[in-house]
Design a protein around this motif. Structure first.
Motif, short mmCIF file in Angstrom:
data_model
loop_
_atom_site.label_atom_id
_atom_site.label_comp_id
_atom_site.label_asym_id
_atom_site.label_seq_id
_atom_site.Cartn_x
_atom_site.Cartn_y
_atom_site.Cartn_z
N LEU A 21 28.82 41.85 32.13
CA LEU A 21 29.25 42.46 33.05
C LEU A 21 30.09 41.92 34.29
N VAL A 22 29.24 41.16 35.33
CA VAL A 22 29.36 40.84 36.71
C VAL A 22 30.66 39.99 35.99
N ILE A 23 30.52 38.56 35.20
CA ILE A 23 31.00 37.97 34.31
C ILE A 23 33.15 38.62 34.48
N VAL A 24 33.18 39.25 33.25
CA VAL A 24 33.80 39.91 33.22
C VAL A 24 34.50 40.82 34.18
N MET A 25 33.87 41.33 35.29
CA MET A 25 34.48 42.21 36.38
C MET A 25 35.27 41.78 37.00
N THR A 26 34.29 40.19 37.60
CA THR A 26 35.19 38.80 38.37
C THR A 26 36.40 38.24 37.79
N THR A 27 36.18 38.13 36.46
CA THR A 27 37.22 37.40 36.21
C THR A 27 38.89 38.42 35.79
N ALA A 28 38.81 39.58 35.95
CA ALA A 28 39.66 40.15 35.02
C ALA A 28 39.88 40.95 37.07
N THR A 29 39.51 41.22 38.61
CA THR A 29 39.95 41.20 39.91
C THR A 29 40.76 39.96 39.42
N PHE A 30 40.55 39.22 39.57
CA PHE A 30 41.09 37.98 39.39
C PHE A 30 43.15 38.00 38.93
N ILE A 31 42.36 37.98 37.33
CA ILE A 31 43.11 37.73 36.68
C ILE A 31 44.51 38.80 37.32
N THR A 32 43.89 40.15 37.63
CA THR A 32 45.08 41.19 37.98
C THR A 32 45.26 40.75 39.07
N THR A 33 45.17 41.04 39.94
CA THR A 33 45.19 40.27 41.96
C THR A 33 45.75 39.48 41.70
N GLY A 34 46.46 38.63 41.16
CA GLY A 34 46.95 37.61 41.73
C GLY A 34 45.44 35.97 42.01
N GLN A 35 45.87 35.65 43.37
CA GLN A 35 45.25 34.73 43.22
C GLN A 35 45.40 35.17 45.13
N ILE A 36 45.94 35.55 45.66
CA ILE A 36 46.41 36.00 46.61
C ILE A 36 45.90 37.22 47.02
#
Length: 124
Positions: A21-36
């Motif tokens: 769950l932590v891995i999925v949430m962290t990855t999803a955060t980077f995908i949806t918000t971009g790199q900045i």
């Protein structure tokens, strides 16, 4: 004395699921918000994207990005002049940015002839 196992130990399963769950949430955060990282403002109504816009990002630290590339304000205006005037401009501004700075950037972009300017927000 032989003991029959009639219960399942779920603690290791829960541990594995929490890590996943932590891995999925962290990855999803980077995908949806971009790199900045930008904390977007919230709004009850949010528009839907139809085509790929030019993304202008204004960070809380005062940095400006065009499609994830750092720029100064004059460089931003020069870069936007090479794009079609009917292009959609999506402004991602940190919620703690000074309103005057946001208005200045949007006003300069409108001064170049762009009419389709949107503000990206988080639906509350």
């Amino acid at each position: 004395m032989e003991r029959e196992l009639n219960q399942i130990n779920v603690i290791p399963l829960v541990d594995v699921m929490l890590v996943l769950l932590v891995i999925v949430m962290t990855t999803a955060t980077f995908i949806t918000t971009g790199q900045i990282p930008v904390e977007l403002a919230k709004a009850k109504e949010a528009g839907t994207k139809k085509d790929t816009p030019l993304v202008v990002t204004l960070t809380a630290e005062g940095n400006i990005f065009l499609n994830d590339r750092p720029m100064t304000r004059p460089d931003l205006l020069l870069a936007l002049q090479s794009h079609a005037k009917d292009s959609l401009i999506l402004v991602r501004a940190d919620r703690v940015i000074i309103l005057e700075r946001f208005v200045e950037v949007v006003d300069e972009v409108k001064g170049l002839g762009f009419e389709q300017i949107s503000l990206e927000v988080i639906r509350s």
